[in-house]
Structures are given as C-alpha cells and as structure tokens.
Design an enzyme around this catalytic site. Structure first.
Site, mmCIF file in Angstrom:
data_model
loop_
_atom_site.group_PDB
_atom_site.id
_atom_site.type_symbol
_atom_site.label_atom_id
_atom_site.label_comp_id
_atom_site.label_asym_id
_atom_site.label_seq_id
_atom_site.Cartn_x
_atom_site.Cartn_y
_atom_site.Cartn_z
ATOM 1 N N GLU A 261 -19.524 17.065 -37.102
ATOM 2 C CA GLU A 261 -19.519 17.776 -35.568
ATOM 3 C C GLU A 261 -19.803 16.377 -34.660
ATOM 4 O O GLU A 261 -19.391 16.222 -33.408
ATOM 5 C CB GLU A 261 -20.498 18.635 -35.533
ATOM 6 C CG GLU A 261 -20.280 19.951 -36.298
ATOM 7 C CD GLU A 261 -18.829 20.780 -35.725
ATOM 8 O OE1 GLU A 261 -18.522 20.285 -34.842
ATOM 9 O OE2 GLU A 261 -18.546 21.716 -36.562
ATOM 10 N N ARG A 265 -17.189 15.350 -31.746
ATOM 11 C CA ARG A 265 -17.423 15.765 -30.335
ATOM 12 C C ARG A 265 -18.382 14.385 -29.533
ATOM 13 O O ARG A 265 -17.771 14.222 -28.430
ATOM 14 C CB ARG A 265 -18.660 16.789 -30.508
ATOM 15 C CG ARG A 265 -17.942 17.960 -31.036
ATOM 16 C CD ARG A 265 -18.881 19.155 -30.876
ATOM 17 N NE ARG A 265 -18.704 20.185 -31.786
ATOM 18 C CZ ARG A 265 -19.061 21.682 -31.701
ATOM 19 N NH1 ARG A 265 -19.270 21.776 -30.845
ATOM 20 N NH2 ARG A 265 -18.370 22.416 -32.467
ATOM 21 N N ASP A 394 -8.919 23.153 -42.486
ATOM 22 C CA ASP A 394 -7.911 22.961 -41.444
ATOM 23 C C ASP A 394 -7.653 21.701 -40.956
ATOM 24 O O ASP A 394 -6.567 21.244 -41.034
ATOM 25 C CB ASP A 394 -8.420 23.889 -40.078
ATOM 26 C CG ASP A 394 -9.981 23.466 -39.822
ATOM 27 O OD1 ASP A 394 -10.470 22.989 -40.559
ATOM 28 O OD2 ASP A 394 -10.286 24.285 -38.982
ATOM 29 N N GLU A 530 -7.787 26.935 -30.251
ATOM 30 C CA GLU A 530 -6.638 26.395 -31.192
ATOM 31 C C GLU A 530 -5.331 26.963 -30.491
ATOM 32 O O GLU A 530 -4.236 26.181 -30.459
ATOM 33 C CB GLU A 530 -6.865 26.809 -32.572
ATOM 34 C CG GLU A 530 -7.700 26.004 -33.402
ATOM 35 C CD GLU A 530 -9.283 26.501 -32.854
ATOM 36 O OE1 GLU A 530 -9.630 27.531 -32.295
ATOM 37 O OE2 GLU A 530 -10.145 25.673 -33.079
ATOM 38 N N THR A 619 -9.676 16.089 -33.268
ATOM 39 C CA THR A 619 -9.587 17.553 -33.525
ATOM 40 C C THR A 619 -10.334 18.297 -32.426
ATOM 41 O O THR A 619 -10.804 19.398 -32.513
ATOM 42 C CB THR A 619 -10.130 17.860 -34.828
ATOM 43 O OG1 THR A 619 -9.755 19.471 -34.917
ATOM 44 C CG2 THR A 619 -11.387 17.495 -35.000
HETATM 45 C C1 DMJ Z 1 -13.969 22.486 -32.727
HETATM 46 O O1 DMJ Z 1 -14.996 21.608 -32.959
HETATM 47 C C2 DMJ Z 1 -12.754 21.581 -33.401
HETATM 48 O O2 DMJ Z 1 -11.573 22.056 -32.790
HETATM 49 C C3 DMJ Z 1 -12.703 21.755 -34.669
HETATM 50 O O3 DMJ Z 1 -11.757 21.148 -35.594
HETATM 51 C C4 DMJ Z 1 -12.675 23.334 -35.182
HETATM 52 N N1 DMJ Z 1 -13.498 23.884 -34.584
HETATM 53 C C5 DMJ Z 1 -14.018 23.630 -33.044
HETATM 54 C C6 DMJ Z 1 -13.013 24.700 -32.133
HETATM 55 O O4 DMJ Z 1 -12.728 25.978 -32.583
#
Ligand code: DMJ
Length: 630
Positions: A261, A265, A394, A530, A619
């Site tokens: 995370e 981020r 995912d 998403e 992501t």
């Molecule tokens: C985000 O932190 C990222 O997109 C991660 O890959 C999946 N979860 C959240 C958003 O849903």
C-alpha cells in the site's frame, strides 16, 4: 606497341592516374558499405529481440522503438523516451488549463502551410526555453525558483535522470477542457475541501464525523492526490499540498506500514508527481521512503514481508502467518524499478525483479493463474487450488503486462506469464450470465467454479485493452469489450446505479431475476476506481462515446449517493437502498488518487493528457514513464 611509344614521363603520369583512381574507388566503396552494414545488423538485432512466445504473433506493429537487446546488467538503466511533443510555435506560459485554448488544429495547419515561419518560431521558442531553464513549469504556469525546494539535508543534489515530461506536458497546445471535466474538477474540489477542513495532513477523511482516520500517519490522501491535482490543473491546491510535504512529511517515524500500500500510493504518487512537475523535492522523498521500505526484502526467500517499520528499519509478516499476499509482492515492481532508474541505485530493481523471477519459476499455478498466498520462508505458494482475478491476486496480472510495457517490451518472461494467465482466465474463469449473457470472470476453488466477481476484477478490461494496444492478440480486445459491459452492468442493474463490492452472477435464467445478485455482506461501495479506470482505457483506444456516457452516469450517482454536503465523499454500506445508502463515514485515498483522475481522463479527448504510449499507470493510477532504449 602504343605503350612502348610513350615517353617515360607520359607512362608515369598514366600510372599515377590509375593508382589515384584505384585509391578513390576503395575509399568510396568502404563508406558506401557502412550504412548497409548497420542496416543489416539492425534488422538482425530486431529479429533477435522479437518475443519468443509460442503461438504469439504481435497483432499490431509496435508503437515504440524496437526493444533493446536483453541486458543482464542491472546498472544499465534505459533513458526515457523523448517525451517532448513538437513544440508549438509560441511557448504558452500563463493561465492553467482551465482557460479556453485554441484548438490543436491550428498548430497542425501551421506546420503544413507555413513551415518557414514555424522553423523560425521554433528557434525562437528554443531560445526562450533556454532562458527559462531556471523555473519549474506548472502546466502553463510558472513556479519561481525560490518556490522550489531543495532541502539542505538532501542527499540528492541533482536527480541523476531528468524527469520525463517536465516541459513537454507544459508546452504543448492544450486541448480545452469540457463540461464533464469541469464537473470532475468540482467533485475533486468538494472532496478536497472536506479533507482540508477536517483531515489535513492525516491519512483519510471521515466526512460525516468531520474528522479523520490514521493508517500509516503519513498524509496518505494528500500524497495520493498530488498528481491528480496536477493533471486537473488545480494549482493552488497543489501548492498547498506541496508546502505540507516540505514542512510536515517525515518518514522517520516508528510506524508499521504495509509494503504494497505504501509503495503504490506513496512511492508511486511521489514518483509520478516528480515526473509531471520536475520538482526534486518529490524524488528526494521517494528515495527516502524507498530506502525505508527495503528491509521488507530481508527474508529467507527474498519474498518480502507484508509490513515494515519505516522508522526502525525492521520488517515482519502479519501476526498470524508468515505468508505474504501474491498480488502485494508482485505489484511493487513498477515503482521500485523506476526508483532505480532515477537514482542509478540498482538495489531497488534487483529486489523486486528477483521476486518476479522467482514467481515465474514456481509450481502451483493453474494455466498461468496464481494462488493468493506465498510463504516468505519457503518462497512457495500456499493455500493452493484457489484462483481469482479479484482480491489478493488482481494486480499480479496487471503488473506482468505493465512491467513488460515499462521496460520497452523486451522482458519476455513477463509477457509469457501474462499471455499464459489470460489463456488460464479464458479456460477456467470465464462464464456467461443469464438473462443478458454477460461475460464475467468467476473464481475457481479446488475445481469448483463460483460465479462470484469482485468489483476489483474490473481492472481487467482496461489491462486487456492496453495489451491489445501494445500488439497483443485482437481477441484480448474483444474480451475487454465484453467485460467492460459487464462491469457497467454491475452499476446499472443496482438501485443506486453504484456497484457493490462483490456480485454473484446468475448462471440460469429465473423469472424476475437480473444477471447480478448481491449478498447482504457485499453490498457496500468504497468509491473504488476499477470500472472507471477500464472505461478510460476503452475510450482512449476505441473512441466510442458510450464509455464516456457510462462514466458520466457513474459520476452522477457518486454525487447523488456519496457526496457529503459539508465536504468530501463517503463510502456507503448499501448500494441497494437509494433512500438510505448508509454512509460509512470514510473517504478512501484512492477516490482522489484514482477514481476522479480516471474520470477526468475518461472525459478528455486529448490523447496527450498522459499519453499511453509514454506512460504506464501503476495500480494506484500514478503514471510512470515507459522506458525506451537509449
Ligand atoms: C487501490 O489501492 C489499487 O487500485 C489496488 O490495486 C486495488 N485497491 C485499490 C482500489 O480499489
């Protein structure tokens, strides 16, 4: 006979002339040969670097220059692609992109019909650029040098590699923004107001209780939102946030953070902001957090632990297990690789590449599909037999493709794993629902198919479309089209027009039943990105306006059911109850980092607003540059 009749002098002159001719001939032959030689070598090199995936033929011609020869030396970081678009005749320095700008067509016309003058103007513009090197450009505005920060304690005096698009993003002729984009800006400002008023410098806003929640204690929302503000043209907000980073962001804290995370981020957010604005402050901070996350890799298997104490430099798995999540350990690569490229320090890339190489060789996959857990001691997959494209797996799939793109499409193992996995999805996880025959991606548990699909899986249509755009088979695009329709229906078939966290699809038609069923425990919505993310890719690659319209509906429903009047948006507990969606009192950082950013990009017709041939999104929707051979 004649030769003998000539005098000695005449004979010498003739011989000299012949000799001179011969020398000229040899010289011109060698110089003409060079281009041929290099041409021949080039095509051989090109052939050597073609992906060697059985059965894979790149459908589209490559959009990027031919990949470099595979280079085992990690220290050789490729340069960035030259991201400067042709400079417009007049370097526009002034108002932000909120102003109405002349259409781009003007520039093209000029280039075609007024070449002489354009060249002169380009020269002039180039001169102007040189005199302006001392300022940091801000998408059309200028930040004076004294506003830019160079912390005295900084170890990074000058970034070793220049940011990709500092000037480029600024100096192109901007496309005017439209009403839908203005609505996104308004939504962002509203969300930001809540954050600023009640949660400034904290991780997440609690908009109903007008307070905040802390996860890592690192101003998560603020950092996640930086590049969104840049892209939306919110200069004032950006500057305020930047000041907080200068004065208040400290990573030397006795706090446990989640490796994944904080990488996607914080590290991702800082790196992309650095690339967009060119301010070394962000690279310095990125390097700091990157270094502090490195202890996570000190495990027997080199598969990183989930948590790191960034102040103490210690790392550990969760209390109840020595496993890490597969998606987490395989979705930190884009960021660490880029950090290595920017700093010239190979340790970041080495650590994450090792994880990918190891996972590549592991058994326990099912036609390219991976289990959800991996053990940090043994390095083996655990909890075998369960396969999903949703939570915990995912972004493994997403990062296979995106690393391949980031690295200039030459790391064949990544492509190989991605191609296999998509075949695995087709073989084991795809089904069609009733009555609308929606194609969806279910889950497999020990041979049993479950018609369950997380909203998280809706990243997949966008990723498939990105792959097809980069030359992967056309049927990936077909699948993307089918899946994005399904993801849209996960919103449209629900009472609030907002998707729940998880849906179950009906495999058999039943009177009065829709395709989508929702269990009480799954009917929350966390403002996730998403579907909007995939809509953005689909619109970019197809130009089909229906994707924009679907995104517009979703934005309106967010406004209707999740907007808190005093500022901010909230996740909700019940997407099936329009009269009381049960606000949860939390605005996730990804709403600003991802959801609103993808909305803004979806509504834009400017393909250069984060050009997908130059950037790859991590992501968490933070764009990082695609490397191309030096
Ligand atoms: C985000 O932190 C990222 O997109 C991660 O890959 C999946 N979860 C959240 C958003 O849903």
């Amino acid at each position: 006979k004649k030769w003998k009749q000539l005098s000695r002098l005449q004979r010498s002159v003739i011989l000299f002339l012949f000799a001179a001719l011969a020398v000229c001939g040899v010289i011109s032959y060698t110089s003409m040969g060079e281009p041929w030689k290099s041409l021949t070598n080039k095509s051989l090199d090109d052939q050597r670097t073609e992906p060697e995936i059985p059965g894979l033929k790149l459908a589209n011609p490559a959009v990027l220059p031919a990949p470099q020869k595979a280079d085992a030396n990690l220290g050789n970081y490729p340069e960035l692609s030259p991201q400067k678009p042709p400079k417009p005749p007049h370097v526009r320095r002034g108002p932000s992109n909120l102003q109405i700008k002349p259409p781009r067509g003007d520039v093209r016309l000029k280039t075609r019909h007024d070449t002489g003058r354009v060249i002169e103007e380009l020269v002039q513009a180039d001169k102007e650029e040189k005199t302006e090197k001392s300022v940091i450009s801000w998408r059309g505005a200028v930040i004076e040098p004294d506003q830019s920060t160079e912390s005295p304690s900084s170890k990074i005096k000058e970034p070793e590699k220049k940011p990709s698009s500092v000037e480029a993003e600024v100096q192109k002729e901007p496309v005017p923004i439209n009403e839908r984009q203005i609505a996104v800006i308004e939504a962002f400002r509203h969300a930001w107001k809540g954050y600023k008023d009640f949660a400034w410098g904290h991780d997440e806003l609690k908009p109903l209780s007008k307070s905040y929640s802390e996860w890592f204690g690192l101003g998560l929302t603020l950092i996640d939102a930086l590049d969104t503000m840049w892209i939306l043209g919110l200069k004032e907000e950006f500057e305020e946030a930047r000041k907080w980073i200068v004065n208040d962001l400290v990573f030397d804290k006795n706090v446990d953070v989640n490796l994944f995370e904080s990488t996607i981020r914080i590290l991702g957010g800082l790196l992309s902001t650095y690339h967009l604005c060119g301010d070394s402050l962000f690279l310095e901070k990125a390097k700091d957090i990157g270094n502090r996350l490195m202890p996570a890799f000190k495990t027997p298997s080199k598969i990183p632990y989930s948590d790191v104490n960034i102040g103490r430099g210690t790392a550990h798995p969760p209390r109840w297990t020595s496993d890490s999540t597969v998606a987490e350990v395989t979705s930190i690569q884009l960021e660490f690789r880029e950090l290595s490229r920017l700093t010239g320090d190979e340790k970041f890339q080495k650590a994450v590449d090792e994880v990918m190489k190891h996972v590549h060789t592991l058994s326990g996959k099912n036609d390219g599909l991976v289990p959800m857990f991996i053990n940090t001691n043994s390095g083996q997959f655990t909890h075998l037999g369960v396969y999903t494209l949703g939570a915990r797996a995912d972004s493994y799939y997403e990062y296979l493709l995106k690393q391949w793109i980031q690295g200039g499409k030459k790391e064949n193992e990544l492509l190989e794993d991605y191609m296999r996995a998509i075949e695995g999805v087709k073989k084991h996880l795809l089904q069609r629902s009733q009555p609308k025959k929606l194609t969806f991606v279910g889950e497999l548990a020990h041979g049993h198919f479950s018609a369950k699909m997380d909203h998280l899986v809706c990243f997949l249509p966008g990723t498939l479309a990105l792959g097809a755009h980069n030359g992967l088979p056309a049927d990936h695009m077909k699948l993307a089209e089918a899946l994005i329709e399904t993801c849209y229906q996960m919103y449209a078939q629900v009472e609030t027009g907002l998707s729940p966290e998880i849906v179950h699809f009906n495999l058999h038609a039943q009177k009065g039943h829709k395709d989508v069923e929702i269990k009480p425990a799954d009917r929350h919505n966390l403002l996730r990105p998403e579907t909007v993310e995939s809509l953005f890719y689909m619109y970019r690659f197809t130009g089909d306006k229906k994707y924009q319209d679907w995104g517009w509906e979703i934005l309106q429903n967010f406004n209707k059911y999740t907007r808190v009047p005093t500022g901010g948006y909230t996740s909700i507990n019940n997407v099936q109850n329009p009269s009381n969606p049960e606000p949860r009192d939390k605005m996730e950082s990804f709403f600003l980092g991802e959801t609103l950013k993808y909305m803004f990009l979806l509504f834009s017709d400017d393909i250069d607003l984060i050009n997908l041939d130059k950037y790859v999104f991590n992501t968490e929707a933070h764009p990082l540059p695609i490397w191309v051979p030096a």
